[in-house]
Motif scaffolding. Structure first.
Motif, short mmCIF file in Angstrom:
data_model
loop_
_atom_site.label_atom_id
_atom_site.label_comp_id
_atom_site.label_asym_id
_atom_site.label_seq_id
_atom_site.Cartn_x
_atom_site.Cartn_y
_atom_site.Cartn_z
N MET A 142 12.41 3.55 23.31
CA MET A 142 11.71 2.72 22.32
C MET A 142 12.59 2.43 21.11
O MET A 142 12.53 1.35 20.52
CB MET A 142 10.41 3.39 21.89
CG MET A 142 9.44 3.65 23.03
SD MET A 142 9.24 2.22 24.13
CE MET A 142 8.87 3.05 25.68
N ARG A 145 14.84 -0.31 22.22
CA ARG A 145 14.13 -1.59 22.19
C ARG A 145 14.11 -2.17 20.77
O ARG A 145 14.39 -3.34 20.56
CB ARG A 145 12.71 -1.40 22.71
CG ARG A 145 11.89 -2.68 22.74
CD ARG A 145 10.42 -2.40 23.04
NE ARG A 145 9.68 -3.65 23.04
CZ ARG A 145 9.39 -4.37 24.11
NH1 ARG A 145 9.80 -3.96 25.31
NH2 ARG A 145 8.71 -5.50 24.02
N SER A 230 5.53 -6.89 33.27
CA SER A 230 4.32 -6.24 32.81
C SER A 230 3.12 -7.14 33.05
O SER A 230 3.21 -8.36 32.88
CB SER A 230 4.41 -5.96 31.30
OG SER A 230 5.42 -5.04 31.01
N PHE A 234 4.24 -9.92 27.58
CA PHE A 234 5.66 -9.57 27.52
C PHE A 234 6.26 -10.31 26.33
O PHE A 234 5.61 -11.16 25.72
CB PHE A 234 6.38 -9.93 28.82
CG PHE A 234 6.34 -11.39 29.17
CD1 PHE A 234 7.34 -12.26 28.78
CD2 PHE A 234 5.27 -11.90 29.89
CE1 PHE A 234 7.29 -13.60 29.09
CE2 PHE A 234 5.20 -13.26 30.21
CZ PHE A 234 6.21 -14.11 29.80
N TYR A 235 7.50 -9.96 26.00
CA TYR A 235 8.17 -10.57 24.85
C TYR A 235 9.46 -11.24 25.30
O TYR A 235 10.14 -10.77 26.20
CB TYR A 235 8.47 -9.52 23.78
CG TYR A 235 7.25 -9.11 22.99
CD1 TYR A 235 7.00 -9.66 21.74
CD2 TYR A 235 6.34 -8.21 23.51
CE1 TYR A 235 5.86 -9.31 21.03
CE2 TYR A 235 5.20 -7.86 22.82
CZ TYR A 235 4.97 -8.41 21.56
OH TYR A 235 3.84 -8.08 20.86
N ASP A 544 12.00 -7.53 27.30
CA ASP A 544 11.67 -6.34 28.09
C ASP A 544 12.71 -6.11 29.18
O ASP A 544 13.13 -4.98 29.43
CB ASP A 544 10.28 -6.49 28.72
CG ASP A 544 9.22 -6.87 27.71
OD1 ASP A 544 9.08 -6.16 26.71
OD2 ASP A 544 8.53 -7.89 27.90
N ARG A 557 7.69 -0.56 32.55
CA ARG A 557 6.78 0.26 31.73
C ARG A 557 7.51 1.35 30.95
O ARG A 557 6.98 1.88 29.98
CB ARG A 557 5.68 0.86 32.61
CG ARG A 557 4.64 -0.15 33.06
CD ARG A 557 3.49 0.51 33.79
NE ARG A 557 3.86 0.99 35.10
CZ ARG A 557 3.94 0.24 36.19
NH1 ARG A 557 3.70 -1.05 36.12
NH2 ARG A 557 4.27 0.73 37.36
N VAL A 560 8.33 -0.24 27.41
CA VAL A 560 7.24 -0.86 26.65
C VAL A 560 6.45 0.26 25.99
O VAL A 560 6.11 1.24 26.65
CB VAL A 560 6.34 -1.71 27.57
CG1 VAL A 560 5.13 -2.25 26.80
CG2 VAL A 560 7.14 -2.85 28.18
N PRO A 563 2.17 0.28 27.57
CA PRO A 563 1.98 -0.64 28.70
C PRO A 563 0.64 -0.42 29.40
O PRO A 563 0.00 0.62 29.27
CB PRO A 563 3.14 -0.27 29.63
CG PRO A 563 3.32 1.20 29.40
CD PRO A 563 3.02 1.42 27.93
#
Length: 593
Positions: A142, A145, A230, A234-235, A544, A557, A560, A563
């Protein structure tokens, strides 16, 4: 002294020995060594070892509380001696002798452990995601990310892009995936849709004259889950540029993507990796389908598929000869260095192909120049030598064959290429190889509907523009459309957009849509284009998937924060759940059982 901490749990070093300190965090591990209690205290920043003897007032309290309880410890930082130094820990030169302890929050028995790397069922991990996120690997993912997003944002701003936020409540689109619908309270019977992507809005920003737009955009699609997708949301790094060619888009985004991957080289303690340098290779769609069996090739795999249909035309191998005569094709998948492989390796590949739903996977073995297998026996040595010369194979290389209608044979060959490369362990390691797939077909023939339809993005500019639409066979027209691929993973699709109404009307007409259909379904965009629209284009690499690649995680997952499961359920928050009768009445909705 601060109420909770003078230092975080990753801050103390050997030079801090002798200080009175206060730390707060979670009890990560507890160890009792002959009446002396050792505790690893953990917070977001790291671990510090706490030592408490039986005579300390803190001993009874720390001995009693469970792991993952939150405590504040006051004590003295003491240098560790000789073999007690832990070189694997940033704080490994010191420990804290506890004098006082305050329990800030006592933990009950855990449904899954935080310390260690034990695997637990996904259902438990997602239901107690806040505990799962305390684990070192997930916590690091994370933070990765967050760092990737910050890096993308910084690099885009440095390239002259401006960040905008586009609407979350918008209109449903007849194109693309299934929408998530939101009922309107003030407009009974009408619905908003959550955006599948900011596609139309970002193009309208170009029409509005903003030149270079980007955002880290949330996108919502009611699709089934996959390992690399996902369910629900999502991004993506969404961007659009005015007055640009395809080359301009490529030159702009390549250093952004390569830079992010280079910046995080070696994440997770792995060997630092190499990243594609300079311009990414550009592979036409048709070439990619031939050489790699798909439009998202993993260039780390050295195997290149070739068409060998002509070699089997009127040949001694009757099965392939008959298939080629009837319009099928034969694709060859080289299998280098298999002389030491037993017949079992080739038979297992054939069994695998059948398990995947195909008729089978033909093969030829070769050892010290001697061919083996039914295909070689029937096709003859001269015929096999000709095939091997085309493929560039040697005396100890094997070969597999996928035969069938073009789409089917290409797909099987692509799957076999990946399996052979993985099984033979010839896929290059410690590298990220990017490429562009270009020259996608604008249209395709829909066998079910018996009509021509868009093959991908209906808003792409056709190569040749209006003249191509009016004079060419639609199935020969290519689009200024492109995909970014990395190590066999599609990061995004993009295009130079069709910004001229007359071209858009004609393109949709070929696909069976009237001008009235376009005016109704794409009102905002087609109207805007009538007031002067610049040539523009862009793309939207998936955040992602980028993080998933860098973290070397097999499932999205794992990168994220919160998720859903494969059924699009949030087990932690119990979503989706039933609406109350009052809510339904306010929204003018009746549930049909």
């Amino acid at each position: 002294m601060h109420a909770y901490r003078t230092h975080n749990c990753g801050a103390l070093r050997g030079t801090d020995a002798g200080q009175s300190v206060r730390l707060s965090g979670w009890i990560h591990r507890k160890r009792d060594h002959g009446g002396v209690l050792f505790i690893d205290l953990r917070d977001h920043f790291g671990l510090t070892q706490i030592v408490v003897g039986p005579g300390s007032p803190a001993f009874e309290t720390l001995d009693r509380v469970r792991v993952e309880s939150v405590v504040t410890i006051t004590g003295d930082a003491v240098a560790r001696e000789g073999g007690a130094v832990n070189a694997n820990l940033a704080t490994g030169e010191i420990e804290v002798r506890a004098l006082e302890v305050t329990v800030q929050s006592a933990a009950v028995e855990l449904p899954l452990p935080v310390a260690g790397d034990a695997e637990y069922p996904e259902e438990i991990r997602l239901k107690y995601r806040y505990l799962d996120l305390r684990r070192e690997r997930l916590h690091a993912n994370m933070m990765l990310r967050s760092g990737v997003i910050a890096s993308l944002r910084r690099r885009m701003i440095d390239q002259g892009f401006t960040e905008f936020q586009t609407p979350i409540l918008t209109a449903s689109s007849p194109e693309g995936a299934r929408d998530y619908l939101v009922p309107s309270r003030v407009h009974p019977g009408k619905f908003y849709a959550l955006p599948q992507a900011p596609q139309m809005f970002k193009q309208l920003l170009m029409v509005a004259g903003f030149d270079r737009y980007f955002q880290i955009a949330p996108c919502f699609r009611d699709e089934d889950a996959r390992a690399d997708r996902s369910p629900g949301e999502f991004y993506q790094l969404d961007f659009e540029m005015s007055f640009v060619t395809q080359d301009d888009v490529f030159a702009t985004i390549e250093p952004v993507l390569a830079g992010v991957f280079e910046e995080n080289a070696g994440f997770g303690g792995r060997k630092p990796w190499a990243v594609t340098q300079g311009a990414f290779p550009r592979i036409p769609y048709a070439e990619s389908m031939l050489k790699y069996g798909n439009d998202k090739p993993d260039l780390r795999n050295p195997i290149v598929i070739q068409d060998v249909s002509d070699h089997f035309r009127n040949s001694g191998f009757g099965i392939f000869a008959k298939m080629v005569e009837d319009g099928s094709i034969v694709r060859a998948i080289p299998s280098p260095g298999t002389a030491e492989k037993s017949r079992k390796f080739f038979d297992e590949m054939n069994d695998w192909a059948r398990a995947e739903g195909y008729a089978g996977l033909g093969y030829v073995t070769r050892k010290a120049g001697e061919f083996g297998g039914p295909i070689a026996k029937n096709h003859g040595e001269a015929g096999m030598l000709a095939i091997y010369e085309q493929l560039g194979l040697g005396p100890d290389d094997g070969c597999f064959f996928a035969a069938g209608k073009e789409a089917q044979a290409a797909k099987l060959a692509g799957l076999a290429r990946t399996r052979v490369g993985t099984t033979l362990d010839i896929i290059e390691k410690d590298t990220f190889k990017f490429c562009w797939i270009v020259d996608f077909p604008m249209f395709e023939y829909d066998e079910d509907a018996k009509k021509i339809d868009f093959s991908h993005n209906p808003f792409s500019m056709p190569q040749g523009e209006l003249e191509a639409l009016e004079t060419q066979d639609p199935l020969t027209i290519k689009a200024y459309q492109y995909d970014i691929v990395c190590n066999g993973v599609e990061l995004s699709s993009g295009a130079i957009r069709n910004h001229r109404p007359e071209i858009m009307y004609k393109a949709f007409e070929i696909a069976g849509y009237s001008q009235a259909d376009v005016d109704r379904d794409f009102t905002g965009m087609i109207n805007a284009f009538k007031y002067g629209a610049p040539p523009h284009g862009g793309s939207a690499p998936g955040v992602d998937r980028m993080v998933m690649l860098i973290a070397d995680e097999p499932n999205i997952r794992e990168v994220v924060v919160f998720p859903m499961n494969q059924k699009a359920e949030d087990l932690m928050m119990n979503a989706p759940n039933a609406a109350t009768l009052k809510q339904l009445r306010e929204l003018h909705i009746r549930i049909v059982e």
